[in-house]
Structure formats: C-alpha cells, structure tokens
Write a protein that holds these residues in place. Structure first.
Motif, PDB file in Angstrom:
ATOM      1  N   ALA A 184      36.690  42.191  39.911  1.00 54.98           N
ATOM      2  CA  ALA A 184      37.811  41.257  39.804  1.00 54.98           C
ATOM      3  C   ALA A 184      37.593  40.497  38.494  1.00 54.98           C
ATOM      4  N   TYR A 189      40.413  44.530  38.225  1.00 56.16           N
ATOM      5  CA  TYR A 189      41.456  43.945  39.078  1.00 56.16           C
ATOM      6  C   TYR A 189      41.820  42.623  38.420  1.00 56.16           C
ATOM      7  N   GLY A 208      43.646  38.222  40.084  1.00 55.58           N
ATOM      8  CA  GLY A 208      43.470  37.950  41.509  1.00 55.58           C
ATOM      9  C   GLY A 208      42.866  36.563  41.713  1.00 55.58           C
ATOM     10  N   SER A 209      42.117  36.420  42.814  1.00 55.08           N
ATOM     11  CA  SER A 209      41.475  35.128  43.095  1.00 55.08           C
ATOM     12  C   SER A 209      40.581  34.743  41.922  1.00 55.08           C
ATOM     13  N   SER A 210      39.726  35.677  41.516  1.00 55.70           N
ATOM     14  CA  SER A 210      38.782  35.408  40.429  1.00 55.70           C
ATOM     15  C   SER A 210      39.494  35.141  39.114  1.00 55.70           C
ATOM     16  N   TYR A 239      46.781  43.158  49.439  1.00 56.94           N
ATOM     17  CA  TYR A 239      45.554  42.353  49.382  1.00 56.94           C
ATOM     18  C   TYR A 239      45.457  41.537  50.669  1.00 56.94           C
ATOM     19  N   LYS A 293      43.248  46.285  49.863  1.00 60.09           N
ATOM     20  CA  LYS A 293      42.007  45.663  49.439  1.00 60.09           C
ATOM     21  C   LYS A 293      41.667  44.705  50.558  1.00 60.09           C
ATOM     22  N   ILE A 297      36.532  46.129  45.322  1.00 58.79           N
ATOM     23  CA  ILE A 297      37.040  45.189  44.332  1.00 58.79           C
ATOM     24  C   ILE A 297      36.346  43.878  44.662  1.00 58.79           C
ATOM     25  N   GLY A 298      35.613  43.309  43.695  1.00 61.59           N
ATOM     26  CA  GLY A 298      34.838  42.132  44.068  1.00 61.59           C
ATOM     27  C   GLY A 298      34.685  41.108  42.977  1.00 61.59           C
ATOM     28  N   GLY A 299      34.554  39.863  43.414  1.00 63.24           N
ATOM     29  CA  GLY A 299      34.482  38.735  42.499  1.00 63.24           C
ATOM     30  C   GLY A 299      33.144  38.584  41.800  1.00 63.24           C
TER      31      GLY A 299
HETATM   32  C1  LIG Z   1      37.467  38.907  44.427  1.00 58.68           C
HETATM   33  C2  LIG Z   1      38.769  39.475  44.262  1.00 58.68           C
HETATM   34  O1  LIG Z   1      39.021  40.533  44.633  1.00 58.68           O
HETATM   35  C3  LIG Z   1      39.739  38.703  43.563  1.00 58.68           C
HETATM   36  O2  LIG Z   1      39.355  37.991  42.684  1.00 58.68           O
HETATM   37  O3  LIG Z   1      40.906  38.792  43.859  1.00 58.68           O
END
Ligand SMILES: CC(=O)C(=O)O
Ligand SMILES: CC(=O)N[C@H](C=O)[C@@H](O)[C@H](O)[C@H](O)CO
Length: 309
Positions: A13, A45, A48-50, A139, A167, A214-216
C-alpha cells in the motif's frame, strides 16, 4: 478469462508523500515508486488507507496516481483506490484511473452513514462503470469502514464481470476462504482473487487461500514480504512463518510510537534510503520527540531481519 497472475504477489500500500509544507510531493511519489520497483514487488496499491486518501482532495489524488504511473507503467501492477465518501468524486477518480492506464480500481464502502447493501452496490458499480476497462477490487475493512462485506453483497457485486477481487482486511482469515470460495464458484479456479489484508497474518491468509497481499507495512520492509511470498510458493510454510514472526515483532514495535504508524514508517524509509516522504496529515499524529527510541529500534529490527534472510 481475465489475467489474475498480475495480482499474485506482494503489493505494498503506497504511502502519502508530502513535501516540507505538507503538500503532495511528486518527487517523493516517484522516488518511492522507483524504490519499490527495485525491491521486486508485484505492484502498488495507491490512494488507500496508507495513502491517507480520506485526507486528500480529488485533485491531489489524481496527481499522486499520475506520478506513480509515470514510473510504474509496464513495470508494476497498479491498483488505484478511488473511493471517496460520495459517489460523484469516486466516479471522477475512477475515470481518471482508467485514463492514466491503471490496472484496477478499488474502493472501500461509503463510511459514516450505514447504507443498505443495494446503495453500496450502486456506489461501487457507478465507479466500475466509469472505468469499464479496469478490474474492480472490493476493499473489505470493517473495523475502519464500519460496514462489513457480506456474502449477499459479494454475490450482488459478482454480477459485475469487472469485479475480480476482494482485498480482505477483516481479522478472521476465514473470511478469505469464504470470499475465495464464492469467487471461484462463480468465476472458476483462475477467475477470482482474494488479497490478504492484515500484514501480521500474511502467511496464514495465504495458507487459507489468499492469492497475494496488499499491506500497509510492506513498503518499509518489502524484502521480508517478497521472501515470504517466495517461500509460500515453494510450499515452505515453516520458513515463511519464521519471517512472519519477525515482521510481526517489527509491526508491534512501530505501533508503540505515540505518532501514527505511517509517520514511523516514512521516517524509517528516510533514514534507511534518504527518501523524502514527509510526515502525516492532521488529525493523524506526527512523530513525537519521545518516538525516537521506537524509530531507532524498529529500524534496527528491520535491518537485522533483512540481513538474516
Ligand atoms: C493497508 C492498505 O491496504 C491500505 O493502505 O489501504
Ligand atoms: C487496518 C489496516 O490498516 N489494515 C491494513 C490493510 O489491510 C494492514 O496492512 C495494516 O496496515 C497492517 O497489518 C499493520 O497493522
């Protein structure tokens, strides 16, 4: 049949990249993209959140994706998270993602109001219709979004042929198995993808059926996740678990900081590679002076884990 192999692997991410004034740093975005390419990840990705998407304007999010695409085109799979909390902005970002050549769009459900499932499906399908050539990734992150993906909603979304993946960031790995089984039931063995969300259970998520992750936290230690991925493909879960335990200890250490996890990771990338990614946007907490020890310790743990690979 769609090509799902481009989603099978480690997809960090992407972090929000800011300059000294807190504006989007195009240079930072490009540098982070090149850095991740050099580490051998499968894709990114974006937004996203990250990527702190909920704190960024539509124009800023376009700027970030454009900068990523300039570096990543033909080298990485690019999944653009385009969800905003209203349909019109999300549709605008979806159309933009297609125009710049991303591989897929993704979206959280609308947050705050708990909407009926048909309204969530309409929101997602509107984005997908604005990017008809792109795959669509659902997501599922109930602990933050406030809405969980149900089997009924997944079945409804599978009527849209562009829906290729979930995801899954819910904590039960069983959810991965359930979503994967339904997708495969409807689309065939190579027709549907589930991404593992929680980095702390990357190996377990893969064991129960996730095709990739998929990871932060991948971007701050891609070597660990790329190696876990390789070992899993060789069916060597025992050695993959040894790396997983180290990654988890690193994540727990980084979470000890008073400042936000993303601020910690961007600072570590700065110290390890000179990447200038800035801090985080308020109300996310920047690093506090007392976080110095956490940053130093976590960086040491990352370097040691990489050296032991
Ligand atoms: C951690 C993740 O997948 C995001 O940032 O959306
Ligand atoms: C809740 C959340 O943000 N989940 C992320 C995406 O799934 C993870 O990648 C975490 O950032 C990671 O597992 C660290 O806790």
């Amino acid at each position: 049949m769609k090509d799902i192999t481009k989603y099978q692997g480690v997809i960090p991410a992407f972090y929000a990249c800011y300059d000294k004034d807190g504006n989007i740093s195009v240079e930072g975005v490009k540098a982070l993209t090149r850095h991740l390419i050099s580490k051998g990840v499968k894709g990114v990705y974006v937004g996203g959140s990250s990527g702190e998407c909920i704190y960024q304007h539509v124009d800023e999010r376009k700027k970030v994706l454009e900068a990523v695409m300039e570096e990543a085109k033909g080298k990485l799979t690019v999944i653009a998270h385009v969800g905003c909390n209203n349909t019109a902005d999300s549709v605008e970002l979806a159309a933009h993602a297609q125009s710049v050549g991303a591989d897929a769009i993704a979206s959280i459900p609308p947050i705050y109001f708990h909407l009926p499932e048909y309204a969530i499906a309409e929101y997602w399908n509107a984005m997908s219709a604005a990017a008809p050539d792109l795959d669509f990734v659902i997501y599922n992150i109930p602990q933050l979004a406030g809405t969980a993906l149900s089997m009924n909603l997944l079945k409804e979304m599978l009527k849209n042929p562009n829906v290729i993946a979930v995801k899954n960031s819910s904590m039960p790995t069983q959810d991965i198995q359930l979503f994967k089984a339904e997708g495969v039931h409807q689309r065939g063995e190579n027709g549907f993808v589930v991404f593992n969300g929680p980095d702390e259970q990357f190996v377990s998520g893969r064991a129960i059926g996730a095709d990739g992750g998929i990871g932060g936290t991948y971007a701050v230690m891609p070597e660990l996740f790329v190696t876990m991925d390789k070992l899993i493909r060789e069916n060597n879960f025992a050695d993959a678990m040894k790396i997983q335990y180290k990654a988890d200890a690193i994540i727990y250490k980084m979470c000890e900081a008073k400042g936000n996890l993303y601020a910690v990771m961007k600072e570590i990338l700065h110290r390890m590679y000179g990447l200038e990614l800035g801090s985080v946007r308020l109300p996310l907490a920047p690093l506090a002076p007392e976080d110095e020890a956490v940053v130093v310790e976590a960086q040491k743990m990352i370097e040691a884990a990489i050296a032991e690979l």
